[in-house]
Scaffold this motif. Structure first.
Motif, PDB file in Angstrom:
ATOM      1  N   SER A 233      29.825  -0.133  13.716  1.00 16.03           N
ATOM      2  CA  SER A 233      30.293   1.254  13.698  1.00 16.03           C
ATOM      3  C   SER A 233      29.366   2.135  12.871  1.00 16.03           C
ATOM      4  N   TYR A 234      29.158   3.360  13.355  1.00 16.92           N
ATOM      5  CA  TYR A 234      28.349   4.323  12.608  1.00 16.92           C
ATOM      6  C   TYR A 234      29.043   4.785  11.337  1.00 16.92           C
ATOM      7  N   THR A 235      30.333   4.536  11.190  1.00 18.18           N
ATOM      8  CA  THR A 235      31.030   4.902   9.955  1.00 18.18           C
ATOM      9  C   THR A 235      31.084   3.737   8.968  1.00 18.18           C
ATOM     10  N   ASP A 236      30.480   2.615   9.312  1.00 18.92           N
ATOM     11  CA  ASP A 236      30.385   1.459   8.418  1.00 18.92           C
ATOM     12  C   ASP A 236      29.610   1.848   7.143  1.00 18.92           C
ATOM     13  N   PRO A 237      29.998   1.309   5.998  1.00 16.90           N
ATOM     14  CA  PRO A 237      29.282   1.632   4.755  1.00 16.90           C
ATOM     15  C   PRO A 237      27.777   1.373   4.830  1.00 16.90           C
ATOM     16  N   ARG A 238      27.355   0.424   5.661  1.00 15.91           N
ATOM     17  CA  ARG A 238      25.924   0.130   5.770  1.00 15.91           C
ATOM     18  C   ARG A 238      25.179   1.254   6.480  1.00 15.91           C
ATOM     19  N   ALA A 239      25.822   1.906   7.434  1.00 12.73           N
ATOM     20  CA  ALA A 239      25.219   3.067   8.082  1.00 12.73           C
ATOM     21  C   ALA A 239      25.187   4.245   7.117  1.00 12.73           C
ATOM     22  N   VAL A 240      26.262   4.396   6.341  1.00 14.72           N
ATOM     23  CA  VAL A 240      26.313   5.459   5.327  1.00 14.72           C
ATOM     24  C   VAL A 240      25.199   5.264   4.313  1.00 14.72           C
ATOM     25  N   ARG A 241      24.994   4.029   3.890  1.00 18.29           N
ATOM     26  CA  ARG A 241      23.936   3.737   2.908  1.00 18.29           C
ATOM     27  C   ARG A 241      22.569   4.127   3.444  1.00 18.29           C
ATOM     28  N   ALA A 242      22.301   3.823   4.711  1.00 18.43           N
ATOM     29  CA  ALA A 242      21.013   4.177   5.300  1.00 18.43           C
ATOM     30  C   ALA A 242      20.803   5.686   5.288  1.00 18.43           C
ATOM     31  N   MET A 243      21.826   6.424   5.656  1.00 20.99           N
ATOM     32  CA  MET A 243      21.718   7.886   5.668  1.00 20.99           C
ATOM     33  C   MET A 243      21.535   8.444   4.256  1.00 20.99           C
ATOM     34  N   ARG A 244      22.249   7.879   3.299  1.00 22.80           N
ATOM     35  CA  ARG A 244      22.122   8.348   1.913  1.00 22.80           C
ATOM     36  C   ARG A 244      20.717   8.070   1.366  1.00 22.80           C
ATOM     37  N   THR A 245      20.121   6.963   1.804  1.00 24.45           N
ATOM     38  CA  THR A 245      18.749   6.653   1.398  1.00 24.45           C
ATOM     39  C   THR A 245      17.798   7.736   1.915  1.00 24.45           C
ATOM     40  N   ILE A 246      17.979   8.132   3.167  1.00 28.64           N
ATOM     41  CA  ILE A 246      17.134   9.179   3.736  1.00 28.64           C
ATOM     42  C   ILE A 246      17.365  10.501   3.012  1.00 28.64           C
ATOM     43  N   VAL A 247      18.635  10.793   2.702  1.00 33.53           N
ATOM     44  CA  VAL A 247      18.952  12.021   1.951  1.00 33.53           C
ATOM     45  C   VAL A 247      18.229  12.016   0.605  1.00 33.53           C
ATOM     46  N   SER A 248      18.150  10.865  -0.029  1.00 31.38           N
ATOM     47  CA  SER A 248      17.462  10.786  -1.321  1.00 31.38           C
ATOM     48  C   SER A 248      15.978  11.109  -1.187  1.00 31.38           C
ATOM     49  N   SER A 412      24.844  17.023   6.072  1.00 34.06           N
ATOM     50  CA  SER A 412      25.849  16.826   7.120  1.00 34.06           C
ATOM     51  C   SER A 412      26.017  15.358   7.506  1.00 34.06           C
ATOM     52  N   TYR A 413      25.439  14.434   6.742  1.00 30.50           N
ATOM     53  CA  TYR A 413      25.324  13.058   7.228  1.00 30.50           C
ATOM     54  C   TYR A 413      26.660  12.392   7.526  1.00 30.50           C
ATOM     55  N   ARG A 414      27.694  12.649   6.717  1.00 34.42           N
ATOM     56  CA  ARG A 414      28.982  11.999   6.982  1.00 34.42           C
ATOM     57  C   ARG A 414      29.605  12.519   8.281  1.00 34.42           C
ATOM     58  N   LYS A 415      29.537  13.813   8.489  1.00 33.82           N
ATOM     59  CA  LYS A 415      30.062  14.388   9.724  1.00 33.82           C
ATOM     60  C   LYS A 415      29.284  13.880  10.934  1.00 33.82           C
ATOM     61  N   VAL A 416      27.967  13.774  10.780  1.00 36.76           N
ATOM     62  CA  VAL A 416      27.121  13.289  11.873  1.00 36.76           C
ATOM     63  C   VAL A 416      27.477  11.847  12.224  1.00 36.76           C
ATOM     64  N   LEU A 417      27.660  11.008  11.230  1.00 33.12           N
ATOM     65  CA  LEU A 417      28.028   9.613  11.484  1.00 33.12           C
ATOM     66  C   LEU A 417      29.360   9.517  12.219  1.00 33.12           C
ATOM     67  N   SER A 418      30.313  10.342  11.816  1.00 32.84           N
ATOM     68  CA  SER A 418      31.615  10.339  12.472  1.00 32.84           C
ATOM     69  C   SER A 418      31.495  10.778  13.930  1.00 32.84           C
ATOM     70  N   THR A 419      30.692  11.813  14.170  1.00 28.85           N
ATOM     71  CA  THR A 419      30.474  12.287  15.543  1.00 28.85           C
ATOM     72  C   THR A 419      29.801  11.215  16.390  1.00 28.85           C
ATOM     73  N   MET A 420      28.800  10.548  15.817  1.00 27.46           N
ATOM     74  CA  MET A 420      28.092   9.514  16.562  1.00 27.46           C
ATOM     75  C   MET A 420      29.025   8.366  16.936  1.00 27.46           C
ATOM     76  N   GLN A 421      29.948   8.014  16.039  1.00 22.70           N
ATOM     77  CA  GLN A 421      30.859   6.925  16.353  1.00 22.70           C
ATOM     78  C   GLN A 421      31.849   7.319  17.439  1.00 22.70           C
ATOM     79  N   GLU A 422      32.291   8.573  17.425  1.00 17.08           N
ATOM     80  CA  GLU A 422      33.180   9.047  18.488  1.00 17.08           C
ATOM     81  C   GLU A 422      32.491   8.932  19.844  1.00 17.08           C
ATOM     82  N   ARG A 423      31.235   9.332  19.892  1.00 16.10           N
ATOM     83  CA  ARG A 423      30.464   9.213  21.131  1.00 16.10           C
ATOM     84  C   ARG A 423      30.307   7.739  21.527  1.00 16.10           C
ATOM     85  N   ALA A 424      30.034   6.905  20.531  1.00 17.59           N
ATOM     86  CA  ALA A 424      29.801   5.477  20.798  1.00 17.59           C
ATOM     87  C   ALA A 424      31.053   4.812  21.375  1.00 17.59           C
ATOM     88  N   ASP A 425      32.211   5.130  20.824  1.00 17.45           N
ATOM     89  CA  ASP A 425      33.460   4.540  21.330  1.00 17.45           C
ATOM     90  C   ASP A 425      33.621   4.826  22.818  1.00 17.45           C
TER      91      ASP A 425
END
Length: 437
Positions: A233-248, A412-425
């Motif tokens: 899932s795109y809302t998995d903590p591991r996906a969040v971590r990847a996005m936060r790394t890029i944000v950094s 916007s990374y958290r919102k983007v991840l949520s949107t991507m998972q909705e599309r993926a489902d």
């Protein structure tokens, strides 16, 4: 099909123009029909190979000359002029009697999508014969397989790496990073020296997936595979971590402007303005055009793993050589495909292209590619197919646009991840339903 400027990557339309796809496909289908000529096809001893990029003309022609001496068949490269609707054009043509005989296509799910149409020829026999002779890396097979059968042969083998200027690194006391901490330290050193450490871009649209893919593969390659194949899932903590790394990285101001093209970034690396550029080895000609010498003042490394407990991995991409079922010269096309992985043909193609080769018996095209191939072999890297080829094509299209939005607004990374998972489902449900048919 690397988008508008490069050879084997995405050439799809932005979501804002999705309502134009039908028109583009219709216009492109007419262009393809014209390019294919009549149902009589090419003269005896010639087979047309259709692709979407003129940069592959010379490599295909070079491979064709070798093939003619081996099999009496010459390849005629033909470029479909409408890059942005190439997939739609191909699918439309498969329903007609004027379909191309051979195609340069994508591997992974896009190839599976084509196999579902019934319009392409199975290649399991050709693959087995090539594998028995040691003419193909066996680990590439899954990228060309659908329902346990092979539907295409690999044309090239692009390794996804980070390019850098060896002289600039030496001037600042740096070497190619061996650990993730080395990589971060190099970014800091380059930034302090007034050099933009990293290239990132939304130019051409498709490159928006690069950083998410690269960071996720370094942090958790198995999760990357699960996510790309609908098991994560795109809302998995591991996906969040990847996005936060890029944000950094954004927070540290390590990235180039988001509208910098790959060509400009390649020139930036060669001229010491950009520290490191992620991309496939298909970008080698761009570095050469800017005056760089691969394996000399310009080299490449595989980005180190952020989690050293994870299986060492790297991303690859490989275009698919496809034969169609209704092509007028299909018998000669199948015969030609059987010779594609012959060392002489593969060498002529990869050396003219200046990229990697799916045949392990072929000497690498240049010292830079040789070094990367050696690293992959010696470290037994887990070769993971690129983001663009993984997952239902329509899902990938939408996700690339979402990731572009993230790069333009990192907060916007958290919102983007949520949107991507909705599309993926939704997309995976549709894909799996189609599998039952």
């Amino acid at each position: 099909m690397h988008g508008r400027r490069h050879s084997t990557t995405p050439g799809a339309t932005p979501r804002g123009t999705l309502n134009r796809r039908g028109l583009l496909a219709a216009a492109g289908a007419a262009a393809l029909t014209s390019a294919c000529g009549t149902a009589a096809g090419q003269p005896p001893g010639e087979v047309a190979l259709h692709g979407d990029n003129a940069a592959w003309d010379k490599p295909i022609a070079a491979a064709g000359r070798q093939m003619k001496s081996l099999a009496g068949i010459e390849l005629v490269p033909l470029v479909v002029p409408s890059l942005e609707s190439f997939e739609q054009i191909v699918k439309s043509s498969l329903r007609t009697s004027k379909t191309p005989d051979m195609l340069k296509y994508w591997s992974g799910y896009r190839l599976q999508d084509l196999a579902r149409t019934g319009g392409i020829i199975e290649m399991t026999g050709q693959w087995k014969r090539a594998a028995a002779r040691g003419w193909v890396y066996p680990e590439l097979r899954s990228a060309f397989t659908y329902k346990d059968r092979v539907w295409a042969l690999p044309m090239n083998l692009a390794y996804w790496v980070f390019f850098y200027n060896t002289k600039v690194f030496a001037e600042h006391g740096l070497e190619a990073p061996r650990t993730w901490d080395d990589f971060l330290a190099a970014c800091k050193r380059l930034k302090s020296a007034g050099i933009t450490p990293l290239h990132a871009t939304t130019d051409g649209r498709w490159p928006a997936f690069i950083w998410f893919m690269e960071v996720l593969v370094r942090q958790d390659p198995r999760f990357y595979q699960d996510l790309m194949n609908g098991r994560g899932s795109y809302t998995d903590p591991r996906a969040v971590r990847a996005m936060r790394t890029i944000v950094s990285f954004f927070d540290k101001d390590w990235f180039t402007p988001m509208d910098m093209s790959h060509e400009d970034a390649a020139a930036g690396v060669v001229h010491g303005k950009v520290g490191m550029m992620p991309g496939g080895t298909f970008l080698t000609p761009s570095l050469q055009a800017a005056g760089g010498k691969p394996g000399g003042d310009v080299d490449a490394f595989v980005l180190p793993m952020a989690d050293e407990r994870a299986r060492p991995s790297m991303v690859f991409e490989s275009s698919a050589l496809v034969c169609t079922s209704k092509g007028p010269d299909r018998e000669e096309a199948v015969k030609a495909a059987g010779q594609w992985l012959h060392p002489r043909v593969s060498e002529a193609f990869s050396h003219t292209l200046q990229d990697g080769c799916p045949n392990p018996l072929v000497k690498p095209a240049n010292p830079m590619v040789e070094g990367i191939a050696r690293t992959a072999r010696q470290k037994r890297l887990w070769m993971l197919n690129r983001f663009w080829e993984q997952g239902p094509p329509e899902l990938v299209e939408s996700t690339v646009d979402d990731l572009a939005g993230f790069l333009l607004d990192p907060s916007s990374y958290r919102k983007v991840l949520s949107t991507m998972q909705e599309r993926a489902d939704e997309a995976w449900q549709v894909w799996r339903e189609a599998e039952k048919v």
